[in-house]
Design a protein around this motif. Structure first.
Motif, mmCIF file in Angstrom:
data_model
loop_
_atom_site.group_PDB
_atom_site.id
_atom_site.type_symbol
_atom_site.label_atom_id
_atom_site.label_comp_id
_atom_site.label_asym_id
_atom_site.label_seq_id
_atom_site.Cartn_x
_atom_site.Cartn_y
_atom_site.Cartn_z
ATOM 1 N N GLY A 98 0.819 -1.212 0.000
ATOM 2 C CA GLY A 98 0.000 0.000 0.000
ATOM 3 C C GLY A 98 0.848 1.255 0.000
ATOM 4 N N GLY A 99 1.943 1.246 0.758
ATOM 5 C CA GLY A 99 2.854 2.391 0.765
ATOM 6 C C GLY A 99 3.469 2.634 -0.597
ATOM 7 N N ILE A 100 3.828 1.550 -1.298
ATOM 8 C CA ILE A 100 4.397 1.685 -2.639
ATOM 9 C C ILE A 100 3.373 2.287 -3.602
ATOM 10 C CG2 ILE A 100 5.302 0.396 -4.610
ATOM 11 C CD1 ILE A 100 6.484 -1.601 -2.647
ATOM 12 N N LEU A 101 2.138 1.796 -3.541
ATOM 13 C CA LEU A 101 1.096 2.277 -4.452
ATOM 14 C C LEU A 101 0.743 3.742 -4.196
ATOM 15 C CD1 LEU A 101 -1.284 -0.822 -4.534
ATOM 16 C CD2 LEU A 101 0.286 -0.055 -6.318
ATOM 17 N N VAL A 102 0.639 4.130 -2.923
ATOM 18 C CA VAL A 102 0.303 5.522 -2.602
ATOM 19 C C VAL A 102 1.440 6.449 -3.045
ATOM 20 C CG1 VAL A 102 -0.165 7.155 -0.734
ATOM 21 C CG2 VAL A 102 -1.265 4.910 -0.743
ATOM 22 N N ALA A 103 2.690 6.036 -2.820
ATOM 23 C CA ALA A 103 3.828 6.839 -3.272
ATOM 24 C C ALA A 103 3.819 6.969 -4.796
ATOM 25 C CB ALA A 103 5.139 6.209 -2.801
ATOM 26 N N ALA A 104 3.495 5.880 -5.507
ATOM 27 C CA ALA A 104 3.422 5.936 -6.969
ATOM 28 C C ALA A 104 2.303 6.875 -7.422
ATOM 29 C CB ALA A 104 3.204 4.536 -7.534
ATOM 30 N N LEU A 105 1.165 6.859 -6.704
ATOM 31 C CA LEU A 105 0.060 7.751 -7.050
ATOM 32 C C LEU A 105 0.475 9.211 -6.905
ATOM 33 C CD1 LEU A 105 -2.905 8.328 -7.730
ATOM 34 C CD2 LEU A 105 -3.437 8.039 -5.291
ATOM 35 N N PHE A 106 1.148 9.541 -5.816
ATOM 36 C CA PHE A 106 1.634 10.912 -5.641
ATOM 37 C C PHE A 106 2.690 11.242 -6.700
ATOM 38 C CE2 PHE A 106 -0.394 10.870 -1.499
ATOM 39 C CZ PHE A 106 -0.743 12.204 -1.322
ATOM 40 N N GLY A 107 3.485 10.254 -7.091
ATOM 41 C CA GLY A 107 4.449 10.479 -8.163
ATOM 42 C C GLY A 107 3.756 10.842 -9.467
ATOM 43 N N PHE A 108 2.643 10.174 -9.741
ATOM 44 C CA PHE A 108 1.870 10.488 -10.947
ATOM 45 C C PHE A 108 1.312 11.910 -10.883
ATOM 46 C CE2 PHE A 108 -2.293 10.694 -13.028
ATOM 47 C CZ PHE A 108 -1.940 10.371 -14.329
ATOM 48 N N ILE A 110 2.287 14.527 -8.969
ATOM 49 C CA ILE A 110 3.354 15.537 -8.989
ATOM 50 C C ILE A 110 4.003 15.597 -10.362
ATOM 51 C CG2 ILE A 110 5.603 16.152 -8.022
ATOM 52 C CD1 ILE A 110 3.190 16.800 -6.265
ATOM 53 N N GLY A 111 4.158 14.430 -11.006
ATOM 54 C CA GLY A 111 4.735 14.427 -12.347
ATOM 55 C C GLY A 111 3.884 15.204 -13.330
ATOM 56 N N LYS A 112 2.565 14.997 -13.283
ATOM 57 C CA LYS A 112 1.660 15.726 -14.166
ATOM 58 C C LYS A 112 1.734 17.234 -13.934
ATOM 59 C CE LYS A 112 -0.813 12.943 -16.812
ATOM 60 N NZ LYS A 112 -0.919 13.121 -18.277
ATOM 61 N N LEU A 113 1.906 17.619 -12.663
ATOM 62 C CA LEU A 113 1.950 19.039 -12.317
ATOM 63 C C LEU A 113 3.329 19.642 -12.554
ATOM 64 C CD1 LEU A 113 0.785 21.618 -10.950
ATOM 65 C CD2 LEU A 113 1.463 20.617 -8.754
ATOM 66 N N ALA A 114 4.350 18.978 -12.034
ATOM 67 C CA ALA A 114 5.683 19.589 -12.009
ATOM 68 C C ALA A 114 6.327 19.649 -13.382
ATOM 69 C CB ALA A 114 6.592 18.819 -11.042
ATOM 70 N N PHE A 115 6.044 18.674 -14.250
ATOM 71 C CA PHE A 115 6.729 18.648 -15.535
ATOM 72 C C PHE A 115 6.138 19.617 -16.549
ATOM 73 C CE2 PHE A 115 8.224 14.347 -14.147
ATOM 74 C CZ PHE A 115 9.547 14.721 -14.033
ATOM 75 N N ARG A 116 5.229 20.454 -16.096
ATOM 76 C CA ARG A 116 4.788 21.570 -16.939
ATOM 77 C C ARG A 116 5.801 22.710 -16.886
ATOM 78 N NH1 ARG A 116 -0.577 20.982 -18.421
ATOM 79 N NH2 ARG A 116 -1.699 19.343 -17.299
ATOM 80 N N VAL A 117 6.718 22.614 -15.916
ATOM 81 C CA VAL A 117 7.769 23.627 -15.785
ATOM 82 C C VAL A 117 9.120 22.926 -15.861
ATOM 83 C CG1 VAL A 117 6.359 25.216 -14.449
ATOM 84 C CG2 VAL A 117 7.679 23.474 -13.256
ATOM 85 N N ARG A 118 10.180 23.709 -15.981
ATOM 86 C CA ARG A 118 11.508 23.139 -16.111
ATOM 87 C C ARG A 118 12.495 23.943 -15.269
ATOM 88 N NH1 ARG A 118 8.933 19.794 -18.123
ATOM 89 N NH2 ARG A 118 9.247 18.638 -20.088
ATOM 90 N N LEU A 222 8.358 11.395 -18.894
ATOM 91 C CA LEU A 222 8.821 11.913 -17.614
ATOM 92 C C LEU A 222 7.903 11.474 -16.477
ATOM 93 C CD1 LEU A 222 9.936 15.554 -18.536
ATOM 94 C CD2 LEU A 222 11.384 13.582 -18.064
ATOM 95 N N VAL A 223 6.608 11.436 -16.733
ATOM 96 C CA VAL A 223 5.665 10.972 -15.705
ATOM 97 C C VAL A 223 5.881 9.489 -15.418
ATOM 98 C CG1 VAL A 223 3.234 10.553 -15.198
ATOM 99 C CG2 VAL A 223 3.940 12.744 -16.147
ATOM 100 N N VAL A 224 6.117 8.698 -16.453
ATOM 101 C CA VAL A 224 6.399 7.269 -16.247
ATOM 102 C C VAL A 224 7.624 7.093 -15.362
ATOM 103 C CG1 VAL A 224 7.193 5.166 -17.402
ATOM 104 C CG2 VAL A 224 5.297 6.462 -18.362
ATOM 105 N N ALA A 225 8.692 7.844 -15.642
ATOM 106 C CA ALA A 225 9.903 7.760 -14.832
ATOM 107 C C ALA A 225 9.630 8.196 -13.395
ATOM 108 C CB ALA A 225 11.007 8.628 -15.442
ATOM 109 N N THR A 226 8.824 9.244 -13.218
ATOM 110 C CA THR A 226 8.518 9.734 -11.882
ATOM 111 C C THR A 226 7.710 8.721 -11.083
ATOM 112 O OG1 THR A 226 8.482 11.997 -12.730
ATOM 113 C CG2 THR A 226 7.509 11.641 -10.569
ATOM 114 N N VAL A 227 6.747 8.074 -11.718
ATOM 115 C CA VAL A 227 5.920 7.072 -11.030
ATOM 116 C C VAL A 227 6.783 5.902 -10.561
ATOM 117 C CG1 VAL A 227 4.108 5.356 -11.362
ATOM 118 C CG2 VAL A 227 3.780 7.684 -12.183
#
Length: 345
Positions: A98-108, A110-118, A222-227
């Motif tokens: 469950g910890g792995i899945l929740v961390a991956a969800l937050f990675g998804f 944050i990746g969607k949000l953060a990778f709009r900037v550089r 980039l989102v795949v790598a972040t997840v």
């Protein structure tokens, strides 16, 4: 053939290490270092292969730690209704996953949000995310116990044919478990970077504009790598919380991200073995210095060692050793070729 067998020989040596090691403290240090090496390997997927510096990577580590702890302990949450939401204690491996899945969800997310900037903006977003998570853990006392910490977290367990299900209280078992998870993470990253996805990530790192021009979906990769990186960091956090058996908001401290960055950069970013070599070198070095130097001198030596590595080996330890071995082989081959020519003449 030797090159292929070398990693497995290294794993074998590390696996039998507890059988002849008598010092439990050293084993504790190696286990703790191994957990952060897993975190560094996950960070290397972003920093080394996509060129994105995430200074909030410890957030995924902390999310995995807290989620795994809360699911294994159970909790109740007042959502404003007539009855609070009650989560009964879950089996430790269910909590860990469950910890792995929740961390991956937050990675998804944050990746969607953060990778709009550089650049610097991306760094600011990731740091802010880690600080927000730390403040949530500190102030949501009803859920996380705040600064009082979650304690008495059950250890992970395994099933053995001769003993049945046994909790992993012994340091030797935890060490082998961390080693096994590290090997799995290494194989996943190796498979990823040698695939089409890995080649796309390297293309983004080298020249993002050119990658876009040939049809590479930058945000998607980039989102795949972040997840994947977030899931591995969450796994490291889960191992940490079930090994130490206590977790508090300090797990989100910025110094832990810095530690991972040091492991990646000194070992050699963008290489599979870099985080492992850098992690072993700079994870164990403070403990070695503790025996021979005063506390203030320890950090001076530690800092000087990092400066020396970065100055003389700017690409990291692993690339420097690889280049040295390659150049030596070329000299040996050239010498052998010259001797053959002299003999034939």
């Amino acid at each position: 053939m030797t090159t292929r067998l070398s990693p497995w020989l290294f794993v074998l040596v590390m696996a039998v290490f507890p059988l002849w090691l008598g010092d439990q403290y050293i084993l504790y240090i190696l286990t703790s270092t191994g957990i952060f090496i897993i975190g560094a390997m996950s960070l290397n997927l972003l920093l080394g292969y996509t060129g994105q510096l995430s200074l909030g990577h410890i957030a995924f580590f902390g999310i995995g730690a807290y989620t795994s702890a809360l699911l294994s302990l159970g909790f109740d949450l007042d959502l404003g209704g007539e009855q609070p939401f009650v989560m009964a204690p879950q089996p430790v491996w269910v909590a860990f996953l469950g910890g792995i899945l929740v961390a991956a969800l937050f990675g998804f997310l944050i990746g969607k949000l953060a990778f709009r900037v550089r650049g610097a903006y991306f760094v600011i977003v990731t740091i802010s995310f880690a600080q927000v998570m730390r403040m949530v853990a500190l102030n949501w006392v009803d859920l996380t116990e705040g600064p009082m910490a979650l304690n008495n977290i059950p250890p992970l367990s395994v099933w053995l044919p001769w003993d049945g299900v046994i909790p992993l209280y012994r340091k030797e078992y935890n060490y082998l478990l961390v080693l096994a998870v590290a090997v799995v993470c290494f194989l996943v990253i190796q498979r990823l970077v040698q695939s089409r996805v890995g080649r796309a990530l390297v293309a983004l790192r080298e020249n993002e504009s050119l990658a876009r021009s040939v049809g590479i979906d930058v945000t998607r990769y980039l989102v795949v790598a972040t997840v994947i990186a977030a899931a591995m960091a969450g796994a490291a956090g889960g191992l940490y919380t079930h090994y130490i058996r206590i977790v508090d908001p300090d797990v989100f401290m910025f110094i832990y991200t810095v530690t991972m960055v040091i492991m990646v950069v000194t070992g050699g970013k963008g290489t599979l073995a870099g985080p492992i070599v850098g992690g072993l070198a700079f994870g164990i070095l403070p403990e070695l210095l503790r025996e021979v130097a005063r506390p203030e001198l320890q950090w001076i030596i530690y800092g000087v060692a990092m400066i020396v590595v970065v100055f003389f080996l700017p690409q990291g330890i692993v690339p420097a050793v690889s280049n040295w071995v390659a150049s030596r082989r070329k000299r040996v081959a050239a010498t052998a070729l010259g001797l053959r020519k002299e003999t034939s003449a």
